[in-house]
Design a protein around this motif. Structure first.
Motif, mmCIF file in Angstrom:
data_model
loop_
_atom_site.group_PDB
_atom_site.id
_atom_site.type_symbol
_atom_site.label_atom_id
_atom_site.label_comp_id
_atom_site.label_asym_id
_atom_site.label_seq_id
_atom_site.Cartn_x
_atom_site.Cartn_y
_atom_site.Cartn_z
ATOM 1 N N ALA A 108 -18.288 -0.663 16.485
ATOM 2 C CA ALA A 108 -17.476 -1.699 15.844
ATOM 3 C C ALA A 108 -16.086 -1.160 15.545
ATOM 4 O O ALA A 108 -15.893 0.052 15.374
ATOM 5 N N LEU A 109 -15.154 -2.074 15.482
ATOM 6 C CA LEU A 109 -13.765 -1.779 15.129
ATOM 7 C C LEU A 109 -13.324 -2.805 14.104
ATOM 8 O O LEU A 109 -13.531 -4.006 14.296
ATOM 9 N N MET A 110 -12.748 -2.323 13.004
ATOM 10 C CA MET A 110 -12.295 -3.224 11.945
ATOM 11 C C MET A 110 -10.799 -3.066 11.712
ATOM 12 O O MET A 110 -10.296 -1.941 11.623
ATOM 13 N N ILE A 111 -10.125 -4.187 11.648
ATOM 14 C CA ILE A 111 -8.683 -4.228 11.400
ATOM 15 C C ILE A 111 -8.455 -5.115 10.186
ATOM 16 O O ILE A 111 -8.819 -6.288 10.192
ATOM 17 N N GLU A 112 -7.877 -4.557 9.130
ATOM 18 C CA GLU A 112 -7.626 -5.310 7.910
ATOM 19 C C GLU A 112 -6.150 -5.193 7.533
ATOM 20 O O GLU A 112 -5.577 -4.098 7.609
ATOM 21 N N THR A 113 -5.537 -6.275 7.144
ATOM 22 C CA THR A 113 -4.164 -6.178 6.648
ATOM 23 C C THR A 113 -4.170 -5.386 5.343
ATOM 24 O O THR A 113 -5.101 -5.476 4.546
ATOM 25 N N ASP A 114 -3.130 -4.608 5.165
ATOM 26 C CA ASP A 114 -3.055 -3.684 4.033
ATOM 27 C C ASP A 114 -2.625 -4.423 2.761
ATOM 28 O O ASP A 114 -1.505 -4.924 2.680
ATOM 29 N N PRO A 115 -3.498 -4.497 1.743
ATOM 30 C CA PRO A 115 -3.130 -5.203 0.509
ATOM 31 C C PRO A 115 -2.057 -4.476 -0.298
ATOM 32 O O PRO A 115 -1.482 -5.057 -1.220
ATOM 33 N N LYS A 116 -1.772 -3.225 0.058
ATOM 34 C CA LYS A 116 -0.758 -2.460 -0.664
ATOM 35 C C LYS A 116 0.600 -2.489 0.044
ATOM 36 O O LYS A 116 1.528 -1.801 -0.384
ATOM 37 N N ALA A 117 0.706 -3.254 1.098
ATOM 38 C CA ALA A 117 1.980 -3.352 1.814
ATOM 39 C C ALA A 117 3.020 -4.033 0.934
ATOM 40 O O ALA A 117 2.689 -4.711 -0.045
ATOM 41 N N ARG A 118 4.257 -3.853 1.291
ATOM 42 C CA ARG A 118 5.339 -4.499 0.538
ATOM 43 C C ARG A 118 5.165 -6.008 0.593
ATOM 44 O O ARG A 118 4.698 -6.559 1.581
ATOM 45 N N LEU A 119 5.544 -6.667 -0.478
ATOM 46 C CA LEU A 119 5.271 -8.091 -0.634
ATOM 47 C C LEU A 119 5.824 -8.921 0.524
ATOM 48 O O LEU A 119 5.165 -9.838 1.017
ATOM 49 N N TYR A 120 7.026 -8.597 1.007
ATOM 50 C CA TYR A 120 7.633 -9.424 2.052
ATOM 51 C C TYR A 120 6.857 -9.328 3.352
ATOM 52 O O TYR A 120 6.905 -10.251 4.183
ATOM 53 N N LEU A 121 6.100 -8.225 3.555
ATOM 54 C CA LEU A 121 5.248 -8.108 4.725
ATOM 55 C C LEU A 121 3.861 -8.681 4.458
ATOM 56 O O LEU A 121 3.272 -9.325 5.310
ATOM 57 N N ARG A 122 3.362 -8.470 3.263
ATOM 58 C CA ARG A 122 2.022 -8.953 2.919
ATOM 59 C C ARG A 122 1.951 -10.471 2.912
ATOM 60 O O ARG A 122 0.888 -11.059 3.156
ATOM 61 N N LYS A 123 3.069 -11.142 2.672
ATOM 62 C CA LYS A 123 3.069 -12.607 2.634
ATOM 63 C C LYS A 123 2.813 -13.233 4.008
ATOM 64 O O LYS A 123 2.533 -14.422 4.105
#
Length: 208
Positions: free
Chosen positions: A113-128
C-alpha cells in the motif's frame, strides 16, 4: 465579515473553479514507486528521512533496512519518507501540495500500500487548497468508474466560502484499489482558519 474570512472565501472560490491542475504522478503511483513492486526496486537516491511507522519509530539509513520496522496487526511494516530537497526547493510536494508519504511493505518485501496525505502543518495559504489534491488523483486514475459516498452540511459541519466537501471515492484499476477521501468544512465552534481541509489517498493491491 473579517478580512481573513473574505480572503479565505475568495481563495476557495478561485481554486475551486480552476480546472487546470498539475498531474499528481508520472509512470508509477508516485514518482518511481508503484504498489506491488519490491521495496528493493525503489532507489535510495531522491528519498530521505525514512522512518518506521508505529509505536517504535526510528530512522532508517535506506530502504534495505525495512525489516527493522515493527509489523502491525496486518503484518505490514510502514515507512514514512520525504523527498530529498537537493533535488528541488519545494520539499515533499505531490501535485503542488505539501504531503506526508507512507509505504506499507509485506513479508515478501513488496509494497502492499501507498498512502498520500496532505500535510496539516503546511502553511495556511497552501493548506487551504488541500481538498483539490483528490481531484488530481481522480484525474490520474481516470474519471470513470468511481464509487463515491458524499455527506451534506449539518449542524456540526458547515460550508467554507460556499463550498462543502465530505466524500470518499473508490476505484479498482490495474490490480489496485484506490481510495480518495476529500474534506473541506468548518466546525461552528472553531475559527475559520482552523477549518478541516484535507485529502487522503490510499492505494492498495486489489483484494488486500
Amino acid at each position: 465579515m473579517s478580512k481573513q474570512g473574505s480572503a479565505i472565501r475568495g481563495l476557495v472560490f478561485a481554486v475551486t473553479v480552476t480546472a487546470a491542475v498539475p498531474a499528481m504522478a508520472t509512470a508509477g503511483d508516485l514518482r518511481d514507486i508503484s504498489v506491488g513492486m519490491t521495496i528493493s526496486s525503489v532507489p535510495d537516491a531522491g528519498y530521505i528521512n525514512l522512518t518506521c511507522v508505529g509505536e517504535k519509530t526510528h530512522r532508517l539509513a535506506d530502504w534495505a533496512q525495512w525489516q527493522a520496522c515493527q509489523a502491525g496487526p496486518d503484518q505490514l511494516r510502514g515507512i514514512r519518507f520525504e523527498y530529498d530537497r537537493e533535488g528541488g526547493r519545494e520539499g515533499t510536494m505531490v501535485g503542488g501540495h505539501p504531503a506526508i508519504l507512507t509505504v506499507m511493505i509485506d513479508k515478501d518485501a513488496k509494497i502492499a500500500a501507498l498512502m498520500i496525505e496532505t500535510d496539516p502543518k503546511a502553511r495556511l495559504y497552501l493548506r487551504k487548497k488541500a481538498f483539490l489534491l483528490g481531484l488530481q488523483a481522480r484525474s490520474r486514475y481516470g474519471e470513470d468508474g468511481w464509487t463515491c459516498s458524499k455527506a451534506q452540511p449539518g449542524a456540526d459541519k458547515q460550508e467554507v466560502g460556499g463550498v462543502f466537501v465530505d466524500e470518499k471515492c473508490t476505484k479498482t484499476i490495474d490490480g489496485r484499489t484506490v481510495e480518495i477521501e476529500r474534506h473541506l468544512y468548518r466546525e461552528p465552534n472553531k475559527e475559520l482558519k482552523d477549518m478541516t481541509d484535507e485529502t487522503r489517498i490510499t492505494i492498495r493491491r486489489a483484494g488486500s
